[in-house]
Design a protein around this motif. Sequence first.
Motif, PDB file in Angstrom:
ATOM      1  N   LEU A   1      -2.584   3.935  -2.630  1.00  0.00           N
ATOM      2  CA  LEU A   1      -2.917   3.320  -3.635  1.00  0.00           C
ATOM      3  C   LEU A   1      -2.585   1.672  -3.170  1.00  0.00           C
ATOM      4  O   LEU A   1      -1.490   1.368  -2.898  1.00  0.00           O
ATOM      5  N   GLN A   2      -3.659   0.978  -2.962  1.00  0.00           N
ATOM      6  CA  GLN A   2      -3.502  -0.618  -2.811  1.00  0.00           C
ATOM      7  C   GLN A   2      -3.170  -1.501  -3.638  1.00  0.00           C
ATOM      8  O   GLN A   2      -4.074  -1.289  -4.711  1.00  0.00           O
ATOM      9  N   MET A   3      -2.128  -1.966  -3.739  1.00  0.00           N
ATOM     10  CA  MET A   3      -1.619  -2.821  -4.653  1.00  0.00           C
ATOM     11  C   MET A   3      -1.777  -4.228  -4.591  1.00  0.00           C
ATOM     12  O   MET A   3      -0.693  -4.730  -3.535  1.00  0.00           O
ATOM     13  N   ASN A   4      -2.415  -5.149  -5.258  1.00  0.00           N
ATOM     14  CA  ASN A   4      -2.456  -6.423  -4.976  1.00  0.00           C
ATOM     15  C   ASN A   4      -2.192  -7.271  -5.987  1.00  0.00           C
ATOM     16  O   ASN A   4      -2.092  -6.793  -7.175  1.00  0.00           O
ATOM     17  N   SER A   5      -1.901  -8.640  -5.875  1.00  0.00           N
ATOM     18  CA  SER A   5      -1.472  -9.520  -7.022  1.00  0.00           C
ATOM     19  C   SER A   5      -0.380  -8.847  -7.732  1.00  0.00           C
ATOM     20  O   SER A   5      -0.356  -8.950  -9.084  1.00  0.00           O
TER      21      SER A   5
ATOM     22  N   ARG B   1       0.863  -1.222   0.006  1.00  0.00           N
ATOM     23  CA  ARG B   1      -0.069   0.115  -0.028  1.00  0.00           C
ATOM     24  C   ARG B   1       0.995   1.343   0.031  1.00  0.00           C
ATOM     25  O   ARG B   1       1.472   1.443   1.039  1.00  0.00           O
ATOM     26  N   LEU B   2       0.842   1.951  -1.111  1.00  0.00           N
ATOM     27  CA  LEU B   2       1.343   3.108  -0.966  1.00  0.00           C
ATOM     28  C   LEU B   2       0.643   4.439  -0.586  1.00  0.00           C
ATOM     29  O   LEU B   2      -0.726   4.343  -0.957  1.00  0.00           O
ATOM     30  N   SER B   3       1.217   5.367   0.039  1.00  0.00           N
ATOM     31  CA  SER B   3       0.538   6.405   0.544  1.00  0.00           C
ATOM     32  C   SER B   3       1.381   7.857  -0.113  1.00  0.00           C
ATOM     33  O   SER B   3       2.428   7.921  -0.336  1.00  0.00           O
ATOM     34  N   CYS B   4       0.464   8.970  -0.031  1.00  0.00           N
ATOM     35  CA  CYS B   4       0.842  10.124  -0.887  1.00  0.00           C
ATOM     36  C   CYS B   4       0.233  11.135   0.143  1.00  0.00           C
ATOM     37  O   CYS B   4      -1.080  11.377   0.219  1.00  0.00           O
ATOM     38  N   ALA B   5       1.038  11.671   0.905  1.00  0.00           N
ATOM     39  CA  ALA B   5       0.771  12.605   1.971  1.00  0.00           C
ATOM     40  C   ALA B   5       0.987  14.028   1.637  1.00  0.00           C
ATOM     41  O   ALA B   5       2.083  14.309   1.157  1.00  0.00           O
TER      42      ALA B   5
ATOM     43  N   SER C   1      -7.585   5.389  -3.332  1.00  0.00           N
ATOM     44  CA  SER C   1      -8.745   5.889  -2.261  1.00  0.00           C
ATOM     45  C   SER C   1      -8.126   7.190  -1.579  1.00  0.00           C
ATOM     46  O   SER C   1      -6.776   7.417  -1.386  1.00  0.00           O
ATOM     47  N   ARG C   2      -8.854   8.000  -0.984  1.00  0.00           N
ATOM     48  CA  ARG C   2      -8.551   8.914  -0.288  1.00  0.00           C
ATOM     49  C   ARG C   2      -8.927   9.212   0.930  1.00  0.00           C
ATOM     50  O   ARG C   2     -10.207   8.835   1.293  1.00  0.00           O
ATOM     51  N   ASP C   3      -8.178   9.758   2.008  1.00  0.00           N
ATOM     52  CA  ASP C   3      -8.691  10.037   3.417  1.00  0.00           C
ATOM     53  C   ASP C   3      -8.336  11.509   3.488  1.00  0.00           C
ATOM     54  O   ASP C   3      -7.174  11.745   4.021  1.00  0.00           O
ATOM     55  N   ASN C   4      -9.479  12.378   3.308  1.00  0.00           N
ATOM     56  CA  ASN C   4      -9.312  13.850   3.404  1.00  0.00           C
ATOM     57  C   ASN C   4      -8.842  14.241   4.735  1.00  0.00           C
ATOM     58  O   ASN C   4      -8.230  15.189   5.010  1.00  0.00           O
ATOM     59  N   ALA C   5      -9.306  13.599   5.860  1.00  0.00           N
ATOM     60  CA  ALA C   5      -9.288  13.934   7.267  1.00  0.00           C
ATOM     61  C   ALA C   5      -7.677  13.938   7.444  1.00  0.00           C
ATOM     62  O   ALA C   5      -6.970  14.419   8.300  1.00  0.00           O
TER      63      ALA C   5
ATOM     64  N   ILE D   1      -7.976   9.702  -9.184  1.00  0.00           N
ATOM     65  CA  ILE D   1      -9.337  10.086  -8.278  1.00  0.00           C
ATOM     66  C   ILE D   1      -9.763  11.367  -8.212  1.00  0.00           C
ATOM     67  O   ILE D   1      -8.949  12.282  -7.918  1.00  0.00           O
ATOM     68  N   SER D   2     -10.986  11.655  -8.590  1.00  0.00           N
ATOM     69  CA  SER D   2     -11.476  13.069  -8.493  1.00  0.00           C
ATOM     70  C   SER D   2     -11.776  13.541  -7.240  1.00  0.00           C
ATOM     71  O   SER D   2     -12.313  13.015  -6.373  1.00  0.00           O
ATOM     72  N   ASN D   3     -11.450  14.922  -6.934  1.00  0.00           N
ATOM     73  CA  ASN D   3     -11.913  15.596  -5.696  1.00  0.00           C
ATOM     74  C   ASN D   3     -13.420  15.945  -5.746  1.00  0.00           C
ATOM     75  O   ASN D   3     -14.046  16.054  -4.647  1.00  0.00           O
ATOM     76  N   ARG D   4     -13.964  15.937  -7.055  1.00  0.00           N
ATOM     77  CA  ARG D   4     -15.371  16.462  -7.051  1.00  0.00           C
ATOM     78  C   ARG D   4     -16.366  15.270  -6.641  1.00  0.00           C
ATOM     79  O   ARG D   4     -17.456  15.565  -5.957  1.00  0.00           O
ATOM     80  N   ASP D   5     -16.271  14.238  -7.239  1.00  0.00           N
ATOM     81  CA  ASP D   5     -17.455  12.963  -7.037  1.00  0.00           C
ATOM     82  C   ASP D   5     -16.438  11.834  -6.594  1.00  0.00           C
ATOM     83  O   ASP D   5     -17.196  10.730  -6.519  1.00  0.00           O
ATOM     84  N   GLY D   6     -15.399  11.768  -6.610  1.00  0.00           N
ATOM     85  CA  GLY D   6     -14.499  10.606  -6.131  1.00  0.00           C
ATOM     86  C   GLY D   6     -14.540   9.540  -7.044  1.00  0.00           C
ATOM     87  O   GLY D   6     -14.151   8.151  -7.021  1.00  0.00           O
TER      88      GLY D   6
END
Length: 126
Positions: free
Chosen positions: A81-85, A19-23, A71-75, A51-56
Amino acid sequence: QLQLVESGGGLVQPGGSLRLSCAAFGFTLDYYNIGWFRQAPGKEREGVSCISNRDGSTYYADSVKGRFTISRDNAKNTVYLQMNSLKPEDTAVYYCAADTSYGRLRVGEPSTLDYWGQGTQVTVSS
């Protein structure tokens, strides 16, 4: 300082997950569309997911569809970026980027985007 910082890369075996994170630091991601890109040695840069900020709404390259999830966690002011397989051909430096224009983000030319991270290495190998 206004910047995006990626983390979570590393060495993983084929079939594994990361799982990559972008802070974001110094600004709020709420107002930005976010994209993940990757570049392998000797290959062109590839847009992986957005991923769009307007409607996801999301976009995935065919090469990762069904295996990667953005996915995004605005909080937490962070996008994931969850990367599987994972496959050996997923090996690359992964970058995240932010822009107020979804269209500009999809084109993915770093010099035109509001923010571009420093990258994190993902290596898929046995």
